[in-house]
Design a protein around this motif. Structure first.
Motif, short mmCIF file in Angstrom:
data_model
loop_
_atom_site.label_atom_id
_atom_site.label_comp_id
_atom_site.label_asym_id
_atom_site.label_seq_id
_atom_site.Cartn_x
_atom_site.Cartn_y
_atom_site.Cartn_z
N SER A 37 11.85 -24.39 -11.51
CA SER A 37 11.56 -23.39 -12.28
C SER A 37 10.25 -22.58 -12.08
O SER A 37 10.09 -21.63 -12.58
CB SER A 37 11.22 -24.14 -13.93
N GLU A 54 17.20 -24.47 -18.59
CA GLU A 54 18.35 -23.68 -18.73
C GLU A 54 18.77 -22.48 -17.93
O GLU A 54 19.64 -22.18 -17.39
CB GLU A 54 18.34 -22.93 -20.28
N VAL A 55 17.52 -21.92 -17.29
CA VAL A 55 17.56 -20.59 -16.72
C VAL A 55 17.80 -21.09 -15.21
O VAL A 55 18.48 -20.57 -14.65
CB VAL A 55 16.22 -19.80 -16.71
N LEU A 57 19.69 -23.59 -14.26
CA LEU A 57 21.02 -24.23 -14.17
C LEU A 57 21.74 -22.98 -14.37
O LEU A 57 22.91 -22.85 -13.76
CB LEU A 57 21.28 -25.11 -15.41
N ASN A 58 21.48 -22.01 -14.95
CA ASN A 58 22.39 -20.71 -15.17
C ASN A 58 22.43 -20.02 -13.58
O ASN A 58 23.38 -19.58 -13.21
CB ASN A 58 21.90 -19.63 -16.00
N ASN A 59 21.22 -19.93 -12.99
CA ASN A 59 21.27 -19.60 -11.51
C ASN A 59 21.95 -20.57 -10.75
O ASN A 59 22.81 -20.10 -9.70
CB ASN A 59 19.88 -19.55 -11.05
N ILE A 61 24.80 -22.27 -11.47
CA ILE A 61 26.18 -21.74 -11.82
C ILE A 61 26.39 -20.43 -11.35
O ILE A 61 27.56 -20.48 -10.61
CB ILE A 61 26.26 -21.96 -13.36
N ARG A 62 25.62 -19.55 -11.16
CA ARG A 62 25.87 -18.12 -10.81
C ARG A 62 26.18 -18.57 -9.10
O ARG A 62 26.97 -17.62 -8.44
CB ARG A 62 24.74 -17.39 -11.09
N THR A 85 19.67 -29.86 -22.71
CA THR A 85 20.24 -28.59 -22.41
C THR A 85 21.08 -28.36 -21.39
O THR A 85 22.16 -27.77 -21.31
CB THR A 85 18.99 -27.59 -22.33
N ILE A 89 24.95 -27.33 -20.99
CA ILE A 89 25.39 -26.35 -20.31
C ILE A 89 26.46 -26.43 -19.34
O ILE A 89 27.44 -25.91 -19.09
CB ILE A 89 23.99 -25.35 -19.60
N SER A 92 29.84 -26.75 -20.78
CA SER A 92 30.52 -25.32 -21.15
C SER A 92 30.72 -24.64 -20.18
O SER A 92 31.27 -23.59 -20.18
CB SER A 92 29.56 -24.77 -22.15
N SER A 93 30.37 -24.87 -18.73
CA SER A 93 30.34 -24.03 -17.50
C SER A 93 32.08 -24.17 -17.12
O SER A 93 32.68 -25.16 -17.66
CB SER A 93 29.44 -24.24 -16.55
#
Length: 119
Positions: A37, A54-55, A57-59, A61-62, A85, A89, A92-93
């Protein structure tokens, strides 16, 4: 960035009270990528927040989707605000999670208590 030809990766997520670190490696332990982070621009107390996790983990997954990585093994470690969180995530990924392992160390017996004062 070149495409990777790896079928299964290990995602190690380490939570602390101040930061969240995510390391992506292959099954042999060779590190492919690292996110935190603090690396993504969060400063101060915002690094340890659940939104920062969250940010991050989104990176992750991307990154996995860009490199055609589907099968993952997730290893969680540490105590932090973003654990719930991250679990939400991950479920749901679109990643296929083979299993989730928790390696958080737990104390046993604790510290030795101080001796009684003799007068």
């Amino acid at each position: 960035m070149s495409k990777l030809h790896i079928s299964i990766v290990k995602i190690k997520i380490t939570f602390s009270l101040r930061n969240s670190h995510v390391t992506i490696s292959d099954v042999n332990g060779n590190i492919l990528c690292h996110f935190s982070s603090g690396k993504l621009g969060f400063k101060g107390s915002r690094r340890g927040s659940s939104f920062a996790s969250e940010v991050v983990l989104n990176n992750v997954i991307r990154y996995c989707m860009a490199n055609n990585i589907v099968d993952t093994i997730v290893v969680l470690s540490g105590v932090g605000k973003g654990r719930k969180t991250v679990n939400r995530i991950l479920k749901s990924s679109s990643l296929n999670i083979l299993y989730i392992k928790d390696t958080t160390s737990t104390p046993f017996n604790g510290c030795r208590p101080p001796s009684l004062r003799r007068i």
